[in-house]
Design a protein around this motif. Structure first.
Motif, PDB file in Angstrom:
ATOM      1  N   ASP A  69       0.820  -1.217   0.000  1.00 35.11           N
ATOM      2  CA  ASP A  69       0.000   0.000   0.000  1.00 35.11           C
ATOM      3  C   ASP A  69       0.850   1.261   0.000  1.00 35.11           C
ATOM      4  OD1 ASP A  69      -2.716  -1.053   0.095  1.00 35.11           O
ATOM      5  OD2 ASP A  69      -2.224  -1.766   2.098  1.00 35.11           O
ATOM      6  N   ALA A  70       1.938   1.253   0.766  1.00 30.76           N
ATOM      7  CA  ALA A  70       2.776   2.452   0.852  1.00 30.76           C
ATOM      8  C   ALA A  70       3.369   2.798  -0.513  1.00 30.76           C
ATOM      9  CB  ALA A  70       3.878   2.258   1.886  1.00 30.76           C
ATOM     10  N   ALA A  71       3.858   1.801  -1.227  1.00 33.74           N
ATOM     11  CA  ALA A  71       4.436   2.060  -2.550  1.00 33.74           C
ATOM     12  C   ALA A  71       3.367   2.573  -3.517  1.00 33.74           C
ATOM     13  CB  ALA A  71       5.083   0.797  -3.112  1.00 33.74           C
ATOM     14  N   ALA A  92      -9.337   8.866   4.202  1.00 32.85           N
ATOM     15  CA  ALA A  92      -8.762   7.821   5.046  1.00 32.85           C
ATOM     16  C   ALA A  92      -9.807   6.775   5.412  1.00 32.85           C
ATOM     17  CB  ALA A  92      -8.181   8.440   6.313  1.00 32.85           C
ATOM     18  N   GLY A  93      -9.364   5.531   5.463  1.00 29.05           N
ATOM     19  CA  GLY A  93     -10.218   4.437   5.921  1.00 29.05           C
ATOM     20  C   GLY A  93     -10.221   4.375   7.440  1.00 29.05           C
ATOM     21  N   PRO A  94     -10.978   3.442   8.003  1.00 29.63           N
ATOM     22  CA  PRO A  94     -11.044   3.316   9.466  1.00 29.63           C
ATOM     23  C   PRO A  94      -9.664   3.047  10.070  1.00 29.63           C
ATOM     24  CG  PRO A  94     -12.737   1.982   8.411  1.00 29.63           C
ATOM     25  CD  PRO A  94     -11.823   2.472   7.328  1.00 29.63           C
ATOM     26  N   GLU A  95      -9.333   3.759  11.143  1.00 29.11           N
ATOM     27  CA  GLU A  95      -8.021   3.627  11.778  1.00 29.11           C
ATOM     28  C   GLU A  95      -7.774   2.236  12.340  1.00 29.11           C
ATOM     29  OE1 GLU A  95      -7.101   6.690  14.571  1.00 29.11           O
ATOM     30  OE2 GLU A  95      -7.644   8.286  13.180  1.00 29.11           O
ATOM     31  N   ARG A  96      -8.817   1.467  12.594  1.00 29.76           N
ATOM     32  CA  ARG A  96      -8.617   0.139  13.178  1.00 29.76           C
ATOM     33  C   ARG A  96      -8.013  -0.850  12.173  1.00 29.76           C
ATOM     34  NH1 ARG A  96     -14.208   0.251  12.190  1.00 29.76           N
ATOM     35  NH2 ARG A  96     -14.986  -1.558  11.074  1.00 29.76           N
ATOM     36  N   VAL A 102      -1.379   2.432   7.145  1.00 26.73           N
ATOM     37  CA  VAL A 102      -0.224   2.428   6.234  1.00 26.73           C
ATOM     38  C   VAL A 102      -0.443   3.422   5.101  1.00 26.73           C
ATOM     39  CG1 VAL A 102       1.014   1.039   4.527  1.00 26.73           C
ATOM     40  CG2 VAL A 102       0.539   0.092   6.791  1.00 26.73           C
ATOM     41  N   ARG A 103      -1.620   3.405   4.505  1.00 25.04           N
ATOM     42  CA  ARG A 103      -1.905   4.311   3.385  1.00 25.04           C
ATOM     43  C   ARG A 103      -1.849   5.767   3.816  1.00 25.04           C
ATOM     44  NH1 ARG A 103      -6.915   0.753   2.162  1.00 25.04           N
ATOM     45  NH2 ARG A 103      -5.924  -0.996   1.131  1.00 25.04           N
ATOM     46  N   ARG A 121      -6.412  18.361   4.166  1.00 23.07           N
ATOM     47  CA  ARG A 121      -6.772  17.550   3.004  1.00 23.07           C
ATOM     48  C   ARG A 121      -6.836  16.066   3.316  1.00 23.07           C
ATOM     49  NH1 ARG A 121      -2.645  20.149  -0.242  1.00 23.07           N
ATOM     50  NH2 ARG A 121      -3.185  22.314  -0.168  1.00 23.07           N
ATOM     51  N   VAL A 122      -6.800  15.744   4.615  1.00 21.85           N
ATOM     52  CA  VAL A 122      -7.008  14.359   5.052  1.00 21.85           C
ATOM     53  C   VAL A 122      -8.414  14.286   5.624  1.00 21.85           C
ATOM     54  CG1 VAL A 122      -6.320  12.545   6.652  1.00 21.85           C
ATOM     55  CG2 VAL A 122      -4.572  13.939   5.524  1.00 21.85           C
ATOM     56  N   LEU A 123      -9.254  13.521   4.973  1.00 20.75           N
ATOM     57  CA  LEU A 123     -10.643  13.403   5.396  1.00 20.75           C
ATOM     58  C   LEU A 123     -10.837  12.064   6.096  1.00 20.75           C
ATOM     59  CD1 LEU A 123     -12.151  14.592   2.020  1.00 20.75           C
ATOM     60  CD2 LEU A 123     -11.641  15.978   4.020  1.00 20.75           C
TER      61      LEU A 123
END
Length: 124
Positions: A69-71, A92-96, A102-103, A121-123
């Protein structure tokens, strides 16, 4: 063939794996299991074959299929920068979920490296 959707609920995950064992399943394929490592590994040890997707598991326990995911996020950021874009946003997806964390981390690092990161800009 037995299928189960546990909706990322550890209790349902335990129950489903137990049910598969009770029914004599030889193997199992799990998508992003949420059980703690020790418990997951112990349960997987009861199957002749196991594959885990979305989470790295030691080879003696099961096969793993994981996405870098990071790449992927880094490449998207570079591509946007190459196209002259300076205001990328991230949903952003759920923190859990480990993959969500990672993303998000990769997005923050990639955008910061380009000098374009803005926390607004991070939702979530």
């Amino acid at each position: 063939l037995f299928l189960s959707n546990v909706f990322h609920d550890p209790a349902r995950e335990r129950a489903a794996l137990g049910s598969f064992l009770d029914r004599g399943a030889d193997g199992v394929i799990l998508d992003t299991p949420g059980l703690p490592d020790g418990e997951l590994y112990a349960l997987l040890g009861h199957f002749k074959a196991a594959v885990v997707m979305g989470r790295a598991v030691p080879p003696p326990v099961a096969g793993s299929i994981v996405v870098d995911d990071a790449a992927g996020v880094r490449r998207v950021s570079e591509r946007l920068g190459g196209a002259g874009r300076t205001r990328a946003a991230f949903l952003a997806g759920p923190e859990r979920f480990g993959s969500s964390r990672v993303r998000l981390g990769a997005f923050v690092r990639a955008e910061a490296a380009r000098g374009t990161f803005s926390p607004g800009r991070v939702l979530q």
